[in-house]
Design a protein around this motif. Structure first.
Motif: not given
Length: 189
Positions: A31-35
């Motif tokens: 999820k952090m990689a997406l943001v």
């Protein structure tokens, strides 16, 4: 002068290309990689926003509810930080008819950087049950961004509101985006 009665938030056209078709993300780092990708695209595509991205997910299933990128410069509105945009669009996506997002299913806000004081306030009142951040307040302030009076007690206040806080996830990757923004000489506001 006529009183303005509405405002419109429109995400940049490239959002779908960055998000892709995968709408379920299992792990916090994914999820952090997406943001972080959203923040990087906002910088590289010069769409008039700072080096910040955010998203709201269902905590139980990992379903992506909404995304936000900093749109302060692009939409000429100081309130349109990535976290605020993601929270506002989550309300729309969930058709919430309340001042808070529903507690069931539990929702989490993932942000590429520690939120500023405004975004921390929005997080506290939003109804999310978890906040996950990447880069730190100090990382943003090194560029010259003024994050406001955010202290350790600010995060304790969030926890007292029932919001779990996880900080520093993929911090190095998030800092790369901040540094790139500075290298390109983009505006600090």
């Amino acid at each position: 002068m006529a009183l303005v009665r509405q405002t419109r938030i429109v995400l940049p056209d490239w959002i779908e290309n960055v998000v892709g078709s995968r709408q379920i993300m299992a792990g916090t780092e994914e999820k952090m990689a997406l943001v972080i990708r959203l923040a990087a695209a906002n910088v590289e595509r010069e769409t008039g926003g700072g080096p910040f991205g955010a998203a709201v997910f269902r905590s139980d299933t990992g379903e992506l509810i909404s995304v936000g990128v900093n749109s302060v410069v692009r939409l000429h509105n100081a309130a349109l930080h990535a976290e605020v945009v993601a929270l506002m669009l989550a309300h729309e996506a969930l058709a919430v008819h309340s001042f808070r997002l529903p507690g069931v299913p539990p929702l989490e806000l993932i942000s590429s950087c520690d939120p500023c004081v405004m975004c921390l306030g929005a997080t506290a009142w939003s109804g999310v049950s978890r906040l996950v951040t990447g880069a730190t307040k100090q990382d943003a302030e090194e560029l010259g961004f003024d994050e406001g009076p955010v202290t350790a007690d600010s995060y304790a206040q969030l926890q007292r509101h029932g919001v779990e806080v996880v900080r520093g996830v993929l911090r190095d990757e998030a800092r790369v985006v901040l540094r790139r923004y500075r290298e390109l000489g983009r505006p600090i506001y």
